[in-house]
Motif scaffolding. Structure first.
Motif, PDB file in Angstrom:
ATOM      1  N   THR A 153     -81.805 138.561  42.357  1.00  0.00           N
ATOM      2  CA  THR A 153     -81.484 139.717  41.528  1.00  0.00           C
ATOM      3  C   THR A 153     -81.906 139.411  40.099  1.00  0.00           C
ATOM      4  O   THR A 153     -82.251 138.270  39.763  1.00  0.00           O
ATOM      5  CB  THR A 153     -79.984 140.066  41.592  1.00  0.00           C
ATOM      6  OG1 THR A 153     -79.746 141.319  40.962  1.00  0.00           O
ATOM      7  CG2 THR A 153     -79.137 138.992  40.921  1.00  0.00           C
ATOM      8  N   THR A 154     -81.867 140.421  39.254  1.00  0.00           N
ATOM      9  CA  THR A 154     -82.248 140.269  37.843  1.00  0.00           C
ATOM     10  C   THR A 154     -80.993 140.088  37.001  1.00  0.00           C
ATOM     11  O   THR A 154     -79.995 140.804  37.175  1.00  0.00           O
ATOM     12  CB  THR A 154     -83.021 141.504  37.364  1.00  0.00           C
ATOM     13  OG1 THR A 154     -84.208 141.646  38.146  1.00  0.00           O
ATOM     14  CG2 THR A 154     -83.403 141.364  35.897  1.00  0.00           C
ATOM     15  N   ILE A 155     -81.036 139.105  36.101  1.00  0.00           N
ATOM     16  CA  ILE A 155     -79.932 138.900  35.157  1.00  0.00           C
ATOM     17  C   ILE A 155     -80.462 139.052  33.737  1.00  0.00           C
ATOM     18  O   ILE A 155     -81.637 138.784  33.460  1.00  0.00           O
ATOM     19  CB  ILE A 155     -79.259 137.540  35.336  1.00  0.00           C
ATOM     20  CG1 ILE A 155     -80.274 136.392  35.173  1.00  0.00           C
ATOM     21  CG2 ILE A 155     -78.569 137.451  36.703  1.00  0.00           C
ATOM     22  CD1 ILE A 155     -79.645 135.007  35.169  1.00  0.00           C
ATOM     23  N   LEU A 156     -79.585 139.466  32.836  1.00  0.00           N
ATOM     24  CA  LEU A 156     -79.970 139.721  31.443  1.00  0.00           C
ATOM     25  C   LEU A 156     -79.333 138.739  30.469  1.00  0.00           C
ATOM     26  O   LEU A 156     -79.573 138.832  29.265  1.00  0.00           O
ATOM     27  CB  LEU A 156     -79.583 141.157  31.066  1.00  0.00           C
ATOM     28  CG  LEU A 156     -80.206 142.263  31.924  1.00  0.00           C
ATOM     29  CD1 LEU A 156     -79.657 143.631  31.518  1.00  0.00           C
ATOM     30  CD2 LEU A 156     -81.722 142.229  31.819  1.00  0.00           C
ATOM     31  N   SER A 157     -78.535 137.808  31.003  1.00  0.00           N
ATOM     32  CA  SER A 157     -77.869 136.842  30.115  1.00  0.00           C
ATOM     33  C   SER A 157     -77.567 135.580  30.891  1.00  0.00           C
ATOM     34  O   SER A 157     -77.695 135.531  32.118  1.00  0.00           O
ATOM     35  CB  SER A 157     -76.565 137.433  29.569  1.00  0.00           C
ATOM     36  OG  SER A 157     -75.603 137.563  30.603  1.00  0.00           O
TER      37      SER A 157
ATOM     38  N   ASP B 256     -85.350 131.833  37.288  1.00  0.00           N
ATOM     39  CA  ASP B 256     -86.810 131.832  37.194  1.00  0.00           C
ATOM     40  C   ASP B 256     -87.408 130.629  37.922  1.00  0.00           C
ATOM     41  O   ASP B 256     -88.301 129.937  37.430  1.00  0.00           O
ATOM     42  CB  ASP B 256     -87.268 131.868  35.729  1.00  0.00           C
ATOM     43  CG  ASP B 256     -87.143 133.260  35.126  1.00  0.00           C
ATOM     44  OD1 ASP B 256     -86.965 134.230  35.893  1.00  0.00           O
ATOM     45  OD2 ASP B 256     -87.211 133.373  33.884  1.00  0.00           O
TER      46      ASP B 256
ATOM     47  N   LYS C 113     -83.228 135.351  26.458  1.00  0.00           N
ATOM     48  CA  LYS C 113     -83.335 136.625  25.747  1.00  0.00           C
ATOM     49  C   LYS C 113     -83.809 137.762  26.646  1.00  0.00           C
ATOM     50  O   LYS C 113     -83.426 138.913  26.456  1.00  0.00           O
ATOM     51  CB  LYS C 113     -84.298 136.460  24.565  1.00  0.00           C
ATOM     52  CG  LYS C 113     -83.813 135.481  23.511  1.00  0.00           C
ATOM     53  CD  LYS C 113     -84.820 135.388  22.374  1.00  0.00           C
ATOM     54  CE  LYS C 113     -84.334 134.411  21.305  1.00  0.00           C
ATOM     55  NZ  LYS C 113     -85.308 134.293  20.188  1.00  0.00           N
ATOM     56  N   ASP C 114     -84.663 137.448  27.598  1.00  0.00           N
ATOM     57  CA  ASP C 114     -85.273 138.494  28.413  1.00  0.00           C
ATOM     58  C   ASP C 114     -84.666 138.515  29.812  1.00  0.00           C
ATOM     59  O   ASP C 114     -83.908 137.624  30.205  1.00  0.00           O
ATOM     60  CB  ASP C 114     -86.781 138.272  28.501  1.00  0.00           C
ATOM     61  CG  ASP C 114     -87.436 138.251  27.127  1.00  0.00           C
ATOM     62  OD1 ASP C 114     -87.047 139.094  26.299  1.00  0.00           O
ATOM     63  OD2 ASP C 114     -88.298 137.380  26.898  1.00  0.00           O
ATOM     64  N   ALA C 115     -85.031 139.528  30.569  1.00  0.00           N
ATOM     65  CA  ALA C 115     -84.613 139.618  31.965  1.00  0.00           C
ATOM     66  C   ALA C 115     -85.211 138.454  32.751  1.00  0.00           C
ATOM     67  O   ALA C 115     -86.383 138.102  32.579  1.00  0.00           O
ATOM     68  CB  ALA C 115     -85.058 140.949  32.550  1.00  0.00           C
ATOM     69  N   ARG C 116     -84.402 137.860  33.602  1.00  0.00           N
ATOM     70  CA  ARG C 116     -84.843 136.720  34.416  1.00  0.00           C
ATOM     71  C   ARG C 116     -84.396 136.931  35.863  1.00  0.00           C
ATOM     72  O   ARG C 116     -83.500 137.731  36.141  1.00  0.00           O
ATOM     73  CB  ARG C 116     -84.252 135.413  33.862  1.00  0.00           C
ATOM     74  CG  ARG C 116     -84.763 135.045  32.466  1.00  0.00           C
ATOM     75  CD  ARG C 116     -83.991 133.870  31.883  1.00  0.00           C
ATOM     76  NE  ARG C 116     -82.577 134.206  31.693  1.00  0.00           N
ATOM     77  CZ  ARG C 116     -81.609 133.305  31.502  1.00  0.00           C
ATOM     78  NH1 ARG C 116     -81.913 132.017  31.496  1.00  0.00           N
ATOM     79  NH2 ARG C 116     -80.367 133.693  31.333  1.00  0.00           N
ATOM     80  N   THR C 117     -85.009 136.159  36.755  1.00  0.00           N
ATOM     81  CA  THR C 117     -84.671 136.255  38.177  1.00  0.00           C
ATOM     82  C   THR C 117     -83.694 135.157  38.555  1.00  0.00           C
ATOM     83  O   THR C 117     -83.972 133.965  38.358  1.00  0.00           O
ATOM     84  CB  THR C 117     -85.926 136.147  39.057  1.00  0.00           C
ATOM     85  OG1 THR C 117     -86.820 137.218  38.734  1.00  0.00           O
ATOM     86  CG2 THR C 117     -85.557 136.238  40.532  1.00  0.00           C
TER      87      THR C 117
END
Length: 604
Positions: A393-397, A416, A436-440
């Motif tokens: 899934t994608t996380i933002l923090s 990532d 800082k950015d969206a990561r997997t």
């Protein structure tokens, strides 16, 4: 023509064909022995003075998908039973449907768990309808091999150790009738430990007991429950099984022989569990959970009279000397042992990362919420049974990732594609680095083996079985990859694009090397020094799991699974690869690596 009189239990002693009969049994599971070695193992059994073979029947192998039945090749039960007859052995079948056996879910197929109301080993309609379908396919295959039809089957067991479960007082009656109504005519028996004797039986069925040492009046308890009936120790435990991260179990040969001698002197019959344990190839080893989950090793050596690879042990020789006294004819000479070979070490030449291999897996399943592997919409609606499942899934923090004890059974956590740590039942929280950015976020979850005994059977869903929270907020929007390591997937990986092996190659990934065999292939043991945890495939055969925490230090590779010339070895390694695969003639058992010196060796 007079009716053939099978095994009878109408007095203090068994009779067979109307004559007194002492049952000298031993357990060998056809599904734990390569078919090419069935004859060898049974000949060794007969040469030891054993007159009766007993075997479980694993439902989850014979019906891996609902309605798909498999009874050929290594699962040809009829051929195994017929071979036993050819070699002069009687047979006791133990068809379950539950078998325990340190086998995943006690032999029950995992697709049963897709029913959210499922109550295993009860008269719940969802369970009995599945059992009825299975028995409709199984029993007609073996009924013609019963004693009354000229075959070797002299007894059939009704379920297995139900007295230790006992959740439905109508269940054992149902299983008994399910067998009788499909043509089972031979002696029926049950099998329980001492504590389960009183509530594990069923009317008209002989009770038998399971034990290792003669203590607490166990045999007298059986005699008191069944006056004027023969005494049978259906499972005399010749050794014990191993779990990852603990000591290799040894039961001294002298102690075993002393108990067997006393049982025979008392007039009892017995069945050695195991006479030959063999190997839980693939992902089929089970687990125990009496407050702490403990997965079992792939080796099922069991410290039995015949070792995992079919060697004679001190127990074998002492037992043969003893049983000669209970056989009216001289025993046949034990067959010669198969030769083994420590092949030259194989250098891993090619590598494919897990991430590159994802293109060969089924299209990822999308799920807003976590979903167990059994409930994935794969394999004709039967779900995923074994192996690994990757959740992304994608996380933002960054922050605190908490499993909420929803991981079954062990997860490698990546951000990532960089390994951050491991979550399991002991460690349920990790700190993810800030970004800082969206990561997997990726969780590679392994089913390490379903519990095969005890109260937890109904709760054996694997993968993610509930919410995973990042900073107290449940993760949503998951892409779920089925990585069950089945041949269809592995064949695609094999024909895919591989990279040359380099020292900096990361994990998890697939590592490939070539074993050159000159002349007739021989048995060997694979050793993986410097590797951490994973699975080994040789010419498409899944040998089982390895794990640096021990006690199992090697994987048994049967010679019949090799060929003269080139042999493909593929290792799926989770954490750290060493680049070399070595071989040994004999296994190394009984030691555990000091985990404090090996930080990668996280115990589950």
């Amino acid at each position: 023509m007079a009716e053939r009189q099978g095994l009878r239990a109408e007095s203090c002693h068994f009779t067979l064909q109307g004559a007194p009969f002492r049952l000298l049994g031993g357990s060998i599971h056809y599904f734990r022995v390569p078919r090419a070695y069935w004859r060898d193992r049974l000949l060794k059994m007969r040469a030891c003075g054993i007159n009766t073979l007993s075997t479980y029947i694993p439902w989850n192998l014979h019906e891996p998908e609902k309605g798909l039945f498999m009874f050929k090749e290594h699962l040809d039960l009829k051929a195994f039973v017929s071979l036993a007859q050819e070699l002069g052995l009687w047979v006791i079948l133990r068809p379950g449907p539950y078998i325990c056996a340190e086998w995943d879910l006690g032999g029950l197929p995992s697709w049963l768990l897709r029913d959210k109301d499922m109550k295993l080993r009860t008269t719940y309609s969802g369970f009995t309808s599945a059992v009825n379908s299975y028995f409709d396919n199984l029993i007609p295959r073996v009924a013609p091999l019963q004693f009354s039809n000229g075959g070797p089957i002299i007894a059939v067991q009704v379920e297995n150790e139900y007295g230790s479960y006992s959740k439905d007082d109508q269940y054992m009656k149902y299983i008994k009738e399910a067998l009788l109504s499909r043509g089972v005519t031979e002696l029926l028996l049950t099998s329980d430990n001492r504590e389960g004797l009183r509530c594990g039986g069923v009317d008209g069925v002989l009770k038998t007991i399971n034990l290792q040492k003669l203590s607490y009046g166990a045999m007298q308890s059986l005699a008191d429950l069944q006056p004027e009936k023969p005494l049978l120790v259906m499972e005399y435990w010749s050794g014990w099984f191993d779990v990852w991260g603990e000591l290799h179990h040894i039961f001294p040969a002298e102690e075993m022989i002393a108990v067997v001698t006393e049982l025979l002197e008392r007039g009892a019959s017995l069945n050695l569990y195991m006479f030959h344990g063999g190997t839980s190839f693939g992902f089929m080893s089970g687990a125990v959970d009496f407050g702490t989950y403990k997965p079992q090793t792939s080796s099922y050596d069991y410290d039995a009279p015949l070792s995992e690879c079919g060697d004679y042990t001190a127990k074998y020789h002492l037992l043969r000397d003893l049983l000669q006294n209970y056989n009216s004819e001289p025993l046949p000479e034990p067959p010669p042992l198969q030769g083994r070979q420590a092949y030259e070490a194989v250098l891993v030449s090619q590598y494919m990362s897990l991430w590159d291999a994802l293109q060969y897996a089924e299209r990822p399943f999308k799920s807003e919420d976590p979903i167990s592997m059994e409930n994935l919409h794969v394999h004709n609606g039967n779900g995923q049974s074994y192996g690994y499942t990757l959740y992304e899934t994608t996380i933002l923090s960054g922050g605190s990732l908490n499993s909420r004890n929803s991981i079954r059974d062990r997860a490698l956590v990546f951000v990532d594609r960089k390994l951050i740590g491991i979550l399991d039942y002991r460690k349920q929280e990790l700190v993810l680095p800030a970004g800082k950015d969206a990561r997997t976020l990726s969780l590679l979850v392994e089913n390490c083996g379903r519990v095969n005994y005890g109260e937890a059977l109904d709760a054996q869903h694997k993968g993610l079985v509930g919410d995973i929270a990042l900073n107290h907020t449940p993760l949503k929007g998951l892409a779920v990859h089925c990585l069950d390591m089945m041949p269809s997937f592995l064949n695609c990986v094999h024909s895919g694009q591989w990279n040359p092996m380099m020292e900096t190659t990361g994990c998890p990934g697939f590592f490939q090397g070539n074993l050159r065999v000159d002349g007739e292939p021989r048995d060997t043991f694979i050793k993986l020094p410097g590797w951490t945890k994973g699975v080994v495939f040789v010419n498409g055969h899944n040998l089982g799991r390895y794990w640096c925490i021990g006690p199992q230090k090697d994987l048994y590779l049967p010679g019949p699974w090799l060929k003269s010339g080139n042999n493909q070895i593929v290792v799926f390694e989770e954490q750290r690869a060493a680049g070399k695969i070595v071989f040994a003639e004999n296994p190394e058992q009984g030691r555990i690596i000091d985990v404090s010196k090996h930080p990668f060796c996280t115990i589950i």
